[in-house]
Design a protein around this motif. Structure first.
Motif, short mmCIF file in Angstrom:
data_model
loop_
_atom_site.label_atom_id
_atom_site.label_comp_id
_atom_site.label_asym_id
_atom_site.label_seq_id
_atom_site.Cartn_x
_atom_site.Cartn_y
_atom_site.Cartn_z
N GLY A 35 0.93 -1.11 -0.25
CA GLY A 35 -0.20 -0.06 0.13
C GLY A 35 1.00 1.50 0.08
N LEU A 36 1.46 1.36 -0.30
CA LEU A 36 2.81 2.33 -0.29
C LEU A 36 3.47 2.51 -2.40
CD1 LEU A 36 5.10 1.29 1.92
CD2 LEU A 36 3.56 2.83 2.45
N GLY A 37 2.37 2.41 -2.97
CA GLY A 37 2.60 2.96 -4.57
C GLY A 37 2.37 4.59 -4.82
N PRO A 38 2.77 5.36 -5.91
CA PRO A 38 3.12 6.70 -5.82
C PRO A 38 1.88 7.03 -5.11
CG PRO A 38 4.10 5.49 -7.43
CD PRO A 38 3.04 4.21 -6.82
N ASP A 39 0.70 6.82 -5.59
CA ASP A 39 -0.28 7.31 -5.61
C ASP A 39 -0.41 7.47 -3.58
OD1 ASP A 39 -1.32 7.22 -8.50
OD2 ASP A 39 -2.49 5.90 -8.15
N ARG A 40 -0.47 6.49 -3.38
CA ARG A 40 -0.48 6.73 -1.68
C ARG A 40 0.47 7.57 -1.30
NH1 ARG A 40 -1.47 7.83 2.25
NH2 ARG A 40 -1.97 7.01 4.38
N ILE A 41 1.11 7.59 -1.82
CA ILE A 41 3.20 8.75 -1.00
C ILE A 41 2.38 10.14 -1.39
CG2 ILE A 41 5.06 9.52 -1.77
CD1 ILE A 41 4.96 6.34 0.03
N GLU A 42 1.48 10.28 -2.51
CA GLU A 42 1.42 11.71 -3.11
C GLU A 42 0.65 11.85 -1.98
OE1 GLU A 42 0.33 14.71 -6.39
OE2 GLU A 42 0.55 12.10 -7.06
N GLN A 43 -0.60 10.90 -1.77
CA GLN A 43 -1.34 11.70 -0.68
C GLN A 43 -1.26 11.96 0.44
OE1 GLN A 43 -4.61 8.48 -0.24
NE2 GLN A 43 -4.88 8.09 -2.71
N ALA A 44 -0.14 10.60 0.90
CA ALA A 44 0.72 11.55 2.22
C ALA A 44 1.69 12.94 2.07
CB ALA A 44 1.76 10.40 2.54
N ASN A 45 2.20 13.42 1.17
CA ASN A 45 2.94 14.21 1.20
C ASN A 45 2.86 15.04 -0.12
OD1 ASN A 45 5.13 16.46 1.32
ND2 ASN A 45 6.63 14.97 2.61
N ARG A 46 2.18 16.09 -0.35
CA ARG A 46 1.97 16.12 -1.79
C ARG A 46 3.34 17.09 -2.44
NH1 ARG A 46 -0.66 20.25 -3.43
NH2 ARG A 46 -1.18 19.56 -5.73
N ARG A 47 4.04 17.54 -1.38
CA ARG A 47 5.92 18.77 -1.91
C ARG A 47 6.69 17.78 -1.96
NH1 ARG A 47 5.67 23.72 -1.02
NH2 ARG A 47 7.95 23.44 -0.53
N LEU A 48 6.86 16.21 -1.68
CA LEU A 48 7.49 14.87 -1.76
C LEU A 48 8.32 14.91 -3.17
CD1 LEU A 48 9.16 12.72 -0.20
CD2 LEU A 48 7.37 11.34 -1.32
N VAL A 49 9.41 14.98 -3.74
CA VAL A 49 9.90 14.29 -4.84
C VAL A 49 10.19 13.29 -4.74
CG1 VAL A 49 12.17 14.63 -5.96
CG2 VAL A 49 10.64 16.91 -5.34
N HIS A 50 9.77 12.36 -5.29
CA HIS A 50 10.30 10.49 -5.31
C HIS A 50 10.07 9.99 -6.43
CE1 HIS A 50 7.01 6.39 -4.95
NE2 HIS A 50 7.98 5.96 -5.30
N ALA A 51 11.89 9.90 -6.35
CA ALA A 51 12.85 9.01 -7.36
C ALA A 51 12.14 7.73 -7.94
CB ALA A 51 13.31 9.51 -7.70
N SER A 52 11.23 7.39 -8.10
CA SER A 52 11.31 5.87 -8.11
C SER A 52 12.26 5.36 -9.66
CB SER A 52 10.20 5.62 -8.73
OG SER A 52 9.68 3.96 -8.81
N ILE A 53 13.28 4.24 -9.12
CA ILE A 53 14.48 3.63 -9.67
C ILE A 53 14.06 2.05 -10.34
CG2 ILE A 53 16.61 3.73 -9.77
CD1 ILE A 53 17.70 5.77 -8.02
N THR A 54 13.68 2.42 -11.43
CA THR A 54 13.62 0.77 -11.69
C THR A 54 14.31 -0.17 -12.96
OG1 THR A 54 11.03 1.14 -12.80
CG2 THR A 54 10.57 1.20 -11.06
N PRO A 55 14.76 -1.12 -12.86
CA PRO A 55 15.27 -1.36 -14.16
C PRO A 55 14.51 -1.40 -15.96
CG PRO A 55 14.70 -3.47 -12.27
CD PRO A 55 13.89 -2.39 -11.93
N PHE A 56 13.98 -1.02 -16.24
CA PHE A 56 13.88 -0.65 -16.75
C PHE A 56 12.26 0.26 -17.29
CE2 PHE A 56 14.84 -4.93 -17.66
CZ PHE A 56 16.09 -5.09 -18.63
N GLY A 57 12.18 0.49 -15.83
CA GLY A 57 10.96 2.25 -16.04
C GLY A 57 9.66 1.43 -15.46
N ARG A 58 8.63 2.22 -15.17
CA ARG A 58 7.60 1.61 -14.54
C ARG A 58 6.36 1.16 -14.96
NH1 ARG A 58 6.49 2.97 -8.54
NH2 ARG A 58 5.28 2.23 -9.13
N THR A 59 6.38 0.94 -16.68
CA THR A 59 5.66 0.58 -17.48
C THR A 59 6.52 0.61 -18.59
OG1 THR A 59 5.45 2.41 -18.29
CG2 THR A 59 3.57 2.10 -16.63
#
Length: 853
Positions: A111-135
């Protein structure tokens, strides 16, 4: 003099994940941010990566972990538990930045995906580093450092010369020490800094989708422009950059069996070389009067002879030999050092390149790379040592209980009002469109820095005088018949190529998004116009050899007098502070001296093969961009002017920190191991021949499950059941035999078919892709729109590599504010001199007649 300050002091960073994000967090911690590393109970899996202090495999003894986590705090959370997840979200609410390299599926399950993270803090800069991208079609594929260096194209640029028949007897080579994740970390930090500046103005954070694959694919220097503009494949060559044709060797062996780089470059090479050889009594036939004729001295066969004479001289000297003498004469020579051989060098000591870090629990102090540039105003955070498992739990959780206020760091609640500048393709504002950068950079190592800032919206005004055009303009020149004819024919030679000073595809790639103007800095009126531009700019950056700006009368003190809040960031090969300040440098020279060249290749007695593209040209560019952004962030918080002396070689030393610690802690000097996994055990692990000529697939099995899946895909051959391959330790002990057996299977099969089949079975695998492969056969890059179609005023519309990080609220665009590729020489004179400086048409005509503009 005031004490230097950390540029990101007060910024809180939360870091969760694995080796994909370690480097990004390390960079932010070095800039002074409070980085809190979140580990599972028992510690991060990266604590199992070696080498280990005194060889002891212990979570607290990983030298990898020490290097990548110095200056961070550490806590443990069990995110399988609801209460621990709530505590994580409490930390998110009080943070400015989240570095998230955990598997996206795990974060969603918790339950800690990007949408939930943004709900917790709209001012947060969230860098998601994945092997090939999220989609995308490869979003679920497994990556590793080797897999990304293969698929991103770097391996097909790196290796040893083919034999006399053009056949490659050795595989393409991957670098060691986590270069793919270092590349991704640098681009993540550039994008994070841009997003922080955007937040200061817009009041909101955003999600940054960092694909390691796309970042690496955009970092191979010239192969992609050459393929796009000329359909030329590249050759791998020992010790030098890949090229569309085979070139002479550049390495020479010294008397004591070490390697040396006597780089022969420039029409004046003979005149620089003569005094050095004469002093050492080794002129051979170079006293001939024929050499006094410049036309004779620059003939190809004569230049080749000069190179042979120089290399024979190197054969008769010791390793460090006369390289400093040569550099004093302006000759591009350096020894190919091992990483640890930079420890104690007086130049790096003068620059404070290294710093002591205490490990009180073992009673030792080790020397760590401290930073990647020098500044009297902005300091690097160099300690304390990496945290022990859960070391700061009590401290960090007490902070949560003491204060419910969001900790929003040093970024102001409101910042400079930004004019919304809309890129043509996204209809959203840029991140940093309030910045004007006066750009005097040249070549990739410096010019590549403003490249990324222009992509995020800065107005980059590039000075280029017509008598000294950029050396990149002549590389990857398109055919006179044009792009359509080239693409229709599919051939590399379709007739006459366009000749001119503005037509190179590599220049089009690196200088995209800029405003271009011409100014004669040798003319007093040219200098006066430059003064006026300094007064209305935020940043001055340049890539000259140390001392040039001072000679022009524009050292830092003068720039600050003209503009009290100016940010000045020059970049040279070795930096201006220190004993090598006047030495000449290029990417291969920086790589050789820093230790990076020695770190790639097959084991001795092979020579190093070096990076087949200017790895440190790219890292120099990233370093310059991050130095500018750190200085701008600090200036916007404090109103103070900043001077940063950036060094291309210095960041190469920074990248090799694990090897430096291994030498100090264990007495182990660096030794090359080819494509095998250095400290994260894996077998098989390498590049294996596939069906076809010079076709390769990379395979990496880190676990028994991955090995069993590979065996299943191979059809369960009888040899795979032998006891010598039963466990990972067994396979590591028998890698030579294992590699031969795996390659006997791979060489009869199509490389892409193998990659997809193995990945579907859960085995990390990737094709060693060429530029053509990435342009024409990579659906993941295509989905992420990794190439942008940009117009250029003289050669039409061509693809340019896009900014490789997707930013949700302020998307970067490599065409920048002009939405175009590189400017023609002086193309924007009217804009710069009329709109920026307020000159009239008559003024401009008079200055043109006087050879000022």
């Amino acid at each position: 003099m005031a004490q230097p300050e950390w540029p990101l002091a007060g910024v809180r960073v939360l870091e969760i994940g694995d080796e994909k994000g370690d480097y990004c967090g390390k960079r932010l911690a070095g800039l002074g941010a409070d980085v809190i590393k979140v580990e599972p109970p028992g510690g991060s899996p990266t604590r199992a990566i070696g080498p280990f202090y005194q060889g002891r495999r212990d979570p607290e003894h990983s030298l990898y972990f020490w290097h990548y986590n110095v200056a961070k705090r550490g806590i443990t959370l069990d995110l399988e538990k609801a209460g621990e997840r709530r505590r994580f979200l409490d930390l998110v609410k009080r943070s400015d930045i989240l570095i998230d390299s955990a598997p996206p599926a795990d974060m969603e399950r918790w339950g800690l995906g990007p949408d939930r993270i943004e709900q917790a803090n709209r001012r947060l800069v969230h860098a998601s580093i994945t092997p090939f991208g999220r989609t995308g079609p490869y979003a679920e594929y497994k990556g590793s450092d080797l897999i990304h260096l293969a698929m991103g194209g770097t391996m097909m640029n790196c290796g040893y010369y083919p034999d006399t028949h053009g056949h490659y007897e050795t595989p393409p080579m991957a670098g060691q020490m986590w270069q793919a994740y270092q590349l991704a970390g640098e681009l993540a930090v550039i994008s994070i800094m841009g997003a922080l500046l955007f937040r200061g103005a817009a009041g909101v954070g955003q999600l940054l989708d960092v694909s390691v694959h796309q970042v690496v694919s955009c970092s191979t220097e010239r192969d992609v422009p050459h393929w796009l503009y000329t359909r030329s494949p590249f050759y791998r060559m020992t010790g030098r950059g890949a090229q569309p044709s085979l070139q002479p060797p550049v390495l020479a062996q010294t008397k004591d069996g070490r390697w040396f780089m006597p780089w022969a470059r420039g029409e004046d090479y003979y005149y620089y070389l003569m005094p050095l050889l004469e002093k050492h009594g080794y002129l051979e036939d170079l006293k001939s009067q024929a050499y006094e004729d410049p036309e004779y001295a620059t003939r190809p066969e004569v230049e080749e002879h000069l190179d042979h004479v120089a290399k024979r001289f190197i054969n008769r000297v010791m390793f460090e030999g006369p390289w400093r003498e040569a550099q004093e004469l302006g000759i591009l020579w350096v020894p190919v050092r091992r990483p640890e051989e930079n420890l104690g060098d007086p130049h790096w000591n003068a620059r404070q390149t290294f710093a002591p870090v205490e490990h009180p629990e073992i009673g030792k102090t080790f020397t760590y790379p401290s930073g990647t540039w020098h500044s009297d105003q902005l300091a690097w955070r160099t300690g304390p040592r990496a945290p022990k498992v859960g070391e700061h739990n009590q401290e960090v959780f007490a902070e949560l209980n003491e204060d419910d206020r969001p900790v929003l760091g040093a970024a102001p609640e409101s910042g400079p009002t930004q004019t919304v500048v809309t890129p043509s393709w996204r209809k959203k504002p840029f991140a940093i469109n309030h910045l004007r950068i006066l750009d005097l950079t040249q070549m990739l190592a410096s010019a590549g820095g403003p490249h990324f800032l222009a992509a995020m919206g800065a107005e980059v005004i590039h000075l280029e005088w017509r008598d000294r055009p950029s050396g990149l303009r002549s590389q990857a020149v398109p055919p006179a018949a044009g792009r359509e004819a080239l693409e229709a024919s599919g051939e590399s030679n379709i007739g006459e190529y366009v000749m001119g000073e503005n037509l190179g595809g590599f220049h089009n790639d690196i200088y995209s998004g800029r405003v271009g103007f011409g100014l004669n800095m040798a003319h007093p009126k040219g200098k006066e116009l430059f003064r006026r531009l300094v007064e209305v700019s935020d940043v001055v950056t340049e890539g000259f050899r140390s001392g040039v700006m001072d000679q022009w009368g524009f050292g830092y003190e003068e720039l600050k007098r003209l503009n009290p809040t100016i940010v000045y960031v020059p970049q040279s090969g070795f930096g201006s502070v220190g004993t090598y300040g006047g030495y000449r440098c290029l990417g291969p020279i920086a790589q050789a001296l820093s230790g990076n060249t020695e770190m790639i290749g097959l084991p001795e007695p092979y020579s190093p093969c070096a990076w087949g593209y200017s790895f440190l040209d790219w890292f120099g560019a990233y370093n310059l961009a991050n130095a500018i952004l750190a200085a701008v962030y600090y200036r916007e918080r404090t109103g103070k002017s900043v001077f940063i002396d950036s060094s291309q070689t210095e960041i190469g030393i920074y990248l090799s920190g694990t090897a430096l610690l291994d030498f100090q802690a264990n007495g182990e000097r660096w030794r090359r191991i080819g494509n095998r996994s250095p400290w994260k055990p894996a077998a098989p692990h390498g590049a294996y021949r596939a069906q076809g000529d010079d076709r390769w697939v990379a395979i990496a099995c880190f676990t028994d499950d991955e090995w069993r899946s590979l065996v299943d895909v191979m059809g369960k051959p009888a040899w795979a059941r032998e006891s010598r391959f039963a466990t990972l330790d067994d396979r590591l002990a028998n890698q030579d035999e294992l590699d031969a057996l795996v390659e006997a299977w791979t060489r009869e099969r199509d490389r892409y078919e193998m990659m997809h089949t193995l990945q579907t079975a859960g085995v990390p695998a990737g094709v060693c892709q060429t530029a053509q492969d990435r342009v024409e056969h990579d659906p993941q890059l295509e989905l992420r729109e990794w190439l942008a179609e940009l117009p250029q005023s003289q050669i039409g519309t061509w693809p340019v590599k896009q900014h490789p990080v997707l930013m949700t609220r302020s998307p970067a665009h490599i065409g920048g504010r002009p939405n175009r590729a590189s400017p023609a020489p002086s193309e924007d004179n009217d804009y710069v001199f009329k709109e920026v400086l307020g000159l009239t048409t008559d003024d401009i005509e008079a200055l043109t007649r006087e050879n000022v503009i």
